[in-house]
Design an enzyme around this catalytic site. Structure first.
Site, PDB file in Angstrom:
ATOM      1  N   GLY A 171       0.887  -1.104  -0.067  1.00 11.56           N
ATOM      2  CA  GLY A 171       0.058   0.011   0.071  1.00 11.56           C
ATOM      3  C   GLY A 171       0.889   1.115   0.089  1.00 11.56           C
ATOM      4  N   GLN A 206       2.835  10.052   0.886  1.00 12.76           N
ATOM      5  CA  GLN A 206       4.249   9.457   0.777  1.00 12.76           C
ATOM      6  C   GLN A 206       5.335   9.670  -0.095  1.00 12.76           C
ATOM      7  OE1 GLN A 206       2.442   5.319   1.920  1.00 12.76           O
ATOM      8  NE2 GLN A 206       4.296   5.255   3.107  1.00 12.76           N
ATOM      9  N   CYS A 228       6.364   0.229   7.196  1.00  5.67           N
ATOM     10  CA  CYS A 228       5.858   1.227   6.112  1.00  5.67           C
ATOM     11  C   CYS A 228       7.091   1.782   5.315  1.00  5.67           C
ATOM     12  CB  CYS A 228       5.622   2.463   7.099  1.00  5.67           C
ATOM     13  SG  CYS A 228       5.090   3.976   6.312  1.00  5.67           S
ATOM     14  N   LEU A 229       7.004   1.993   4.119  1.00  6.25           N
ATOM     15  CA  LEU A 229       7.744   2.561   3.198  1.00  6.25           C
ATOM     16  C   LEU A 229       8.722   3.673   3.772  1.00  6.25           C
ATOM     17  CD1 LEU A 229       6.473   2.614  -0.257  1.00  6.25           C
ATOM     18  CD2 LEU A 229       8.007   1.053   0.408  1.00  6.25           C
ATOM     19  N   HIS A 276      -4.074   1.286   7.648  1.00  7.12           N
ATOM     20  CA  HIS A 276      -2.543   1.841   7.713  1.00  7.12           C
ATOM     21  C   HIS A 276      -2.399   3.308   6.792  1.00  7.12           C
ATOM     22  CE1 HIS A 276       1.854   1.284   7.743  1.00  7.12           C
ATOM     23  NE2 HIS A 276       1.855   2.219   6.760  1.00  7.12           N
ATOM     24  N   HIS A 281      -2.221   7.638   7.109  1.00  8.22           N
ATOM     25  CA  HIS A 281      -1.387   8.560   6.447  1.00  8.22           C
ATOM     26  C   HIS A 281      -2.051   9.768   6.027  1.00  8.22           C
ATOM     27  CE1 HIS A 281       2.590   6.517   6.141  1.00  8.22           C
ATOM     28  NE2 HIS A 281       2.106   5.294   5.760  1.00  8.22           N
TER      29      HIS A 281
HETATM   30 ZN   LIG Z   1       2.937   3.489   5.596  1.00 16.24          ZN
END
Ligand SMILES: [Zn+2]
Length: 165
Positions: free
Chosen positions: A47, A52, A97-98, A139, A143
């Site tokens: 995701g 992001q 998480c990235l 999640h 964000h």
């Molecule tokens: Zn994340």
């Protein structure tokens, strides 16, 4: 389509609330294509939220089928202005998480959710899901509200671990 650079936890933008999308413009469609390309460029990534890549607009792209774990899922989901309209139960899992590349953490979330969102054609859709896919959607929606999984762990000292690859 382009792989966009991911911002990480030190970037204050990750703490900002993303804005609602009023109209699905050509730019938004290009952004969505780039988010898909960026998601699939990261192995096992399930995701991504627009913030992001530094764009604080309410879009998430989810694909729980990319996980190495077996799970029931709906494949690629593109959600604009997603809202959880119903939730029940509790489920705990280890999240990564990235934007937080070095750590993972134990997080408790809702087990079942129903999400209302706008699709790429501007139509309102509803999706009910549970388990891993529901976790991923929660999640990513976090964000959009300026939250990361570290804000959800019960204890930073016992529920957060250095990622071992
Ligand atoms: Zn994340």
């Amino acid at each position: 389509m382009k792989i966009l650079p991911i911002i990480t936890i030190t970037d204050p933008l990750l703490k900002q609330t993303s804005v609602c999308i009023e109209e699905i413009t050509k730019e938004i469609k290009i952004l969505i294509e780039n988010l898909k390309t960026t998601l699939y460029a990261h192995p096992r990534c399930v995701g991504i939220a627009a913030v992001q890549v530094g764009i604080s607009q309410r879009i998430i792209v989810v694909d729980a089928s990319q996980s190495s774990k077996e799970n029931r899922n709906n494949g690629l989901l593109i959600m604009i202005n997603p809202n959880i309209i119903y939730s029940s139960g509790k489920i705990s899992s280890r999240e990564g998480c990235l934007s937080i590349p070095d750590f993972v953490g134990n997080v408790v979330r809702k087990k079942k959710i129903e999400v209302e969102y706008t699709d790429i054609n501007g139509k309102i859709q509803k999706l009910g899901t549970s388990g891993f896919e529901a976790i991923v959607i929660q999640h990513e929606i976090d964000h959009l509200d300026g939250k990361v999984f570290l804000d959800r762990v019960i204890s930073l000292s016992t529920d957060v671990f250095r990622r071992q690859n």
